[in-house]
Motif scaffolding. Structure first.
Motif, PDB file in Angstrom:
ATOM      1  N   THR A  32      -7.412   4.939  -1.436  1.00 32.95           N
ATOM      2  CA  THR A  32      -6.261   4.884  -2.336  1.00 32.95           C
ATOM      3  C   THR A  32      -5.132   5.791  -1.865  1.00 32.95           C
ATOM      4  O   THR A  32      -3.965   5.465  -2.041  1.00 32.95           O
ATOM      5  N   ARG A  33      -5.455   6.907  -1.246  1.00 31.37           N
ATOM      6  CA  ARG A  33      -4.400   7.835  -0.851  1.00 31.37           C
ATOM      7  C   ARG A  33      -3.536   7.301   0.279  1.00 31.37           C
ATOM      8  O   ARG A  33      -2.428   7.779   0.499  1.00 31.37           O
ATOM      9  N   TYR A  34      -4.015   6.301   1.026  1.00 30.11           N
ATOM     10  CA  TYR A  34      -3.225   5.727   2.106  1.00 30.11           C
ATOM     11  C   TYR A  34      -2.617   4.380   1.742  1.00 30.11           C
ATOM     12  O   TYR A  34      -1.516   4.071   2.143  1.00 30.11           O
ATOM     13  N   MET A  35      -3.347   3.551   0.996  1.00 30.42           N
ATOM     14  CA  MET A  35      -2.822   2.242   0.600  1.00 30.42           C
ATOM     15  C   MET A  35      -2.128   2.389  -0.739  1.00 30.42           C
ATOM     16  O   MET A  35      -2.749   2.707  -1.736  1.00 30.42           O
ATOM     17  N   ARG A  36      -0.836   2.163  -0.750  1.00 29.35           N
ATOM     18  CA  ARG A  36      -0.031   2.394  -1.950  1.00 29.35           C
ATOM     19  C   ARG A  36       0.545   1.092  -2.478  1.00 29.35           C
ATOM     20  O   ARG A  36       0.882   0.200  -1.713  1.00 29.35           O
ATOM     21  N   ALA A  37       0.682   1.037  -3.784  1.00 29.68           N
ATOM     22  CA  ALA A  37       1.357  -0.083  -4.432  1.00 29.68           C
ATOM     23  C   ALA A  37       2.547   0.475  -5.199  1.00 29.68           C
ATOM     24  O   ALA A  37       2.423   1.467  -5.910  1.00 29.68           O
ATOM     25  N   GLU A  38       3.681  -0.146  -5.026  1.00 34.09           N
ATOM     26  CA  GLU A  38       4.894   0.261  -5.732  1.00 34.09           C
ATOM     27  C   GLU A  38       5.425  -0.932  -6.509  1.00 34.09           C
ATOM     28  O   GLU A  38       5.455  -2.051  -5.996  1.00 34.09           O
ATOM     29  N   GLY A  51       2.664   7.400   4.768  1.00 30.84           N
ATOM     30  CA  GLY A  51       2.515   8.510   5.696  1.00 30.84           C
ATOM     31  C   GLY A  51       2.337   8.085   7.143  1.00 30.84           C
ATOM     32  O   GLY A  51       2.727   6.996   7.560  1.00 30.84           O
ATOM     33  N   ARG A  52       1.708   8.960   7.907  1.00 35.88           N
ATOM     34  CA  ARG A  52       1.522   8.721   9.333  1.00 35.88           C
ATOM     35  C   ARG A  52       0.581   7.563   9.604  1.00 35.88           C
ATOM     36  O   ARG A  52       0.617   6.950  10.665  1.00 35.88           O
ATOM     37  N   ILE A  53      -0.274   7.265   8.656  1.00 36.36           N
ATOM     38  CA  ILE A  53      -1.247   6.191   8.834  1.00 36.36           C
ATOM     39  C   ILE A  53      -0.553   4.828   8.892  1.00 36.36           C
ATOM     40  O   ILE A  53      -1.096   3.864   9.425  1.00 36.36           O
TER      41      ILE A  53
END
Length: 119
Positions: free
Chosen positions: A49-55, A67-69
């Motif tokens: 969850t901390r890398y895959m974001r939904a807006e 981020g860098r990922i």
């Protein structure tokens, strides 16, 4: 949507249902203690969850990586070239579609949209 993307990445499948291209074989000196090549699931951290974001906003929904990922995800999504290690050899990664719509996703979106319009 986010959950379905995570599940599909864990299954190592492209949105069309085909399997990701296998990893390049590793040299023998990279074997673990049991003598077998480590074959963990690819993109284990990308699914978190901390890398895959939904807006979301009034205009729509966006799912992506933060981020860098995001750079690593882009290289694999489009099959670009990158260095394996700093100052190391360059490698052209095969395209492994991390984010995309499967037929099931399209049906779910259509059903949600129709239900919203009817109510």
């Amino acid at each position: 949507m986010q959950r379905s993307q995570r599940t599909r990445i864990a299954q190592q499948r492209n949105p069309d249902g085909s399997a990701y291209e296998r990893r390049k074989p590793r040299p023998k000196h990279l074997r673990d203690k049991a003598g077998r090549v480590k074959r963990d699931s690819m993109f284990a951290k990308l699914r978190q969850t901390r890398y895959m974001r939904a807006e979301t906003d009034g205009l729509g929904l966006a799912i992506g990586f933060a981020g860098r990922i995001a750079r690593v995800a882009r290289i694999h999504q489009f099959g670009e070239s990158d260095r394996v290690a700093p100052h190391g050899p360059e490698y052209k990664y095969p395209a492994r579609v991390l984010l995309g719509f499967s037929d099931v996703d399209r049906e779910m979106i259509r059903d949600l949209l129709l239900a919203h319009l009817v109510n």
